[in-house]
Design a protein around this motif. Structure first.
Motif, PDB file in Angstrom:
ATOM      1  N   GLY A 206      36.097  41.786  32.906  1.00  0.00           N
ATOM      2  CA  GLY A 206      36.536  40.304  32.757  1.00  0.00           C
ATOM      3  C   GLY A 206      37.819  40.079  33.851  1.00  0.00           C
ATOM      4  O   GLY A 206      38.453  39.145  33.736  1.00  0.00           O
ATOM      5  N   ARG A 207      38.032  41.141  34.867  1.00  0.00           N
ATOM      6  CA  ARG A 207      39.255  40.829  36.003  1.00  0.00           C
ATOM      7  C   ARG A 207      38.486  40.973  37.304  1.00  0.00           C
ATOM      8  O   ARG A 207      37.471  41.818  37.479  1.00  0.00           O
ATOM      9  N   LYS A 208      39.116  39.862  38.035  1.00  0.00           N
ATOM     10  CA  LYS A 208      38.560  40.090  39.456  1.00  0.00           C
ATOM     11  C   LYS A 208      39.384  41.595  40.011  1.00  0.00           C
ATOM     12  O   LYS A 208      40.429  41.486  39.796  1.00  0.00           O
ATOM     13  N   VAL A 209      38.572  41.930  40.853  1.00  0.00           N
ATOM     14  CA  VAL A 209      39.037  43.272  41.353  1.00  0.00           C
ATOM     15  C   VAL A 209      39.740  42.831  42.824  1.00  0.00           C
ATOM     16  O   VAL A 209      39.084  42.379  43.827  1.00  0.00           O
ATOM     17  N   ARG A 210      41.102  42.929  42.704  1.00  0.00           N
ATOM     18  CA  ARG A 210      41.861  42.406  43.949  1.00  0.00           C
ATOM     19  C   ARG A 210      42.764  43.426  44.244  1.00  0.00           C
ATOM     20  O   ARG A 210      43.234  44.604  43.671  1.00  0.00           O
TER      21      ARG A 210
ATOM     22  N   ARG B  41      42.548  45.025  28.022  1.00  0.00           N
ATOM     23  CA  ARG B  41      43.487  43.795  28.412  1.00  0.00           C
ATOM     24  C   ARG B  41      44.545  44.071  29.226  1.00  0.00           C
ATOM     25  O   ARG B  41      45.398  43.273  29.525  1.00  0.00           O
ATOM     26  N   ASP B  42      44.823  45.355  29.451  1.00  0.00           N
ATOM     27  CA  ASP B  42      46.180  45.741  30.449  1.00  0.00           C
ATOM     28  C   ASP B  42      45.728  45.724  31.561  1.00  0.00           C
ATOM     29  O   ASP B  42      46.785  46.075  32.692  1.00  0.00           O
ATOM     30  N   ILE B  43      44.478  45.734  31.942  1.00  0.00           N
ATOM     31  CA  ILE B  43      44.278  45.937  33.366  1.00  0.00           C
ATOM     32  C   ILE B  43      44.568  44.917  34.484  1.00  0.00           C
ATOM     33  O   ILE B  43      44.140  43.702  34.071  1.00  0.00           O
ATOM     34  N   SER B  44      45.219  45.367  35.463  1.00  0.00           N
ATOM     35  CA  SER B  44      45.325  44.236  36.349  1.00  0.00           C
ATOM     36  C   SER B  44      44.986  44.705  38.042  1.00  0.00           C
ATOM     37  O   SER B  44      44.649  43.945  38.846  1.00  0.00           O
ATOM     38  N   ARG B  45      44.831  46.082  38.243  1.00  0.00           N
ATOM     39  CA  ARG B  45      44.189  46.734  39.354  1.00  0.00           C
ATOM     40  C   ARG B  45      43.363  47.530  39.052  1.00  0.00           C
ATOM     41  O   ARG B  45      43.575  48.219  38.126  1.00  0.00           O
ATOM     42  N   TYR B  46      42.745  48.160  40.149  1.00  0.00           N
ATOM     43  CA  TYR B  46      41.707  49.204  40.232  1.00  0.00           C
ATOM     44  C   TYR B  46      42.083  50.045  41.267  1.00  0.00           C
ATOM     45  O   TYR B  46      42.572  49.622  42.177  1.00  0.00           O
ATOM     46  N   GLY B  47      41.396  51.350  40.934  1.00  0.00           N
ATOM     47  CA  GLY B  47      41.472  52.321  42.098  1.00  0.00           C
ATOM     48  C   GLY B  47      40.455  53.769  41.542  1.00  0.00           C
ATOM     49  O   GLY B  47      40.103  53.625  40.785  1.00  0.00           O
ATOM     50  N   ASP B  48      40.709  54.343  42.892  1.00  0.00           N
ATOM     51  CA  ASP B  48      39.715  55.658  42.917  1.00  0.00           C
ATOM     52  C   ASP B  48      40.190  56.674  43.559  1.00  0.00           C
ATOM     53  O   ASP B  48      40.742  56.309  44.734  1.00  0.00           O
ATOM     54  N   ALA B  49      39.837  57.804  43.403  1.00  0.00           N
ATOM     55  CA  ALA B  49      40.465  59.065  43.920  1.00  0.00           C
ATOM     56  C   ALA B  49      39.268  60.150  44.045  1.00  0.00           C
ATOM     57  O   ALA B  49      39.493  61.235  43.632  1.00  0.00           O
TER      58      ALA B  49
END
Length: 301
Positions: A12-16, A114-122
């Motif tokens: 439900g969050r846009k990946v920005r 509900r807490d997700i605002s940003r995404y990442g990966d390693a």
């Protein structure tokens, strides 16, 4: 007419401005991944199967990506869309590396949806897909970390999984040329490969990784990619934390450098540990293969 950028929606969050951490094995990628994953608001993955399978396919067979930028970006975007999903089963199906990075011991998830605002990966070896990553996410932020190649080789030699890539049948150096994953760029490299010791092959892999990162530095803007040095990161973790936070435009959990260990249980070596771990023969072979590159990136004797 220019193509409209693809907007990915996950949980439900846009990946920005997703953040991707890249570097050679044993270069300290896990230090940054742990700090980012434990930062409130970030959902960071490490080695999730959907991503790992694509990364290794692209990394070990670069011809798959060549001339197919849009298709490669689509495949990678779909892989991350799957990896970043927060499910009812929490992190039970996550990779051991991802669970360890997030300090997940039970059945719960490492992050609340509900807490997700940003995404990442390693994910390991993601650097070999950097162009496809930027094709999938043009506003991505890449953080790459570099380390003394001799310490990297010493770490790789103690890792059975890393060494397994050199086994006959897995090292596709004859069918894929040039082969950035193994650091093979020229006919001379290809001819020398069969006679190299494991240390020599690790040296060539490290050499290939720093050349790949150098090409990224020259091709990307300063707001797309930043580079850290492992030795400075563990010497001045607060400064490194502040630098990464400024680059990604968000607060970052402090980079922890004490009592750290890899998922394999092996501790990260302090700088200069190669002097105890490598034989004189191995050091000489490294110098022959990658000595010039070692000094080019700022490491002396």
């Amino acid at each position: 007419m220019p193509t409209r950028p693809h907007i990915l929606v996950v949980n439900g969050r846009k990946v920005r401005q997703p953040v991707f951490i890249i570097g050679a094995p044993y270069s300290g990628v896990d230090l940054l991944a742990r700090a980012l994953k434990q930062t409130p608001g970030f959902h960071v993955t490490v080695g999730q199967q959907s991503v790992l399978s694509v990364v290794y396919a692209f990394a070990r067979s670069p011809s798959i990506q060549r001339g197919r930028g849009e298709a490669a970006a689509t495949v990678l975007r779909d892989a991350f869309a799957q990896a970043w999903q927060v499910t009812a089963h929490g992190c039970l199906s996550c990779s051991p590396a991802c669970r360890e990075t997030g300090r997940v011991n039970g059945n719960g998830a490492c992050v609340e949806e509900r807490d997700i605002s940003r995404y990442g990966d390693a994910t390991p070896d993601l650097m070999y897909c950097a162009e496809s990553v930027l094709g999938a996410f043009p506003d991505a932020r890449l953080v790459q970390i570099i380390r003394d190649g001799r310490d990297v080789v010493a770490g790789m030699l103690g890792d059975a999984q890393t060494l397994s890539f050199f086994k006959h049948g897995l090292a596709n150096v004859d069918s894929e040329f040039p082969n950035p994953f193994f650091g093979i760029e020229t006919e001379k490299d290809l001819a020398a490969w069969p006679e190299l010791s494991p240390a020599g092959k690790c040296a060539m892999r490290w050499r290939g990784s720093v050349r790949t990162m150098a090409r990224l530095r020259t091709s990307l803007a300063a707001d797309q990619l930043t580079t850290l040095r492992y030795e400075e990161t563990i010497k001045h973790p607060s400064a490194a934390t502040a630098a990464v936070a400024e680059f990604i435009g968000a607060p970052l959990n402090p980079i922890a450098v004490r009592g750290r260990a890899r998922p394999s249980g092996q501790p990260m070596m302090e700088p200069g540990g190669w002097r105890r771990r490598l034989t004189s023969t191995q050091v000489a072979e490294f110098e022959k293969i990658a000595g010039q590159d070692l000094r080019r990136v700022g490491y002396g004797a």
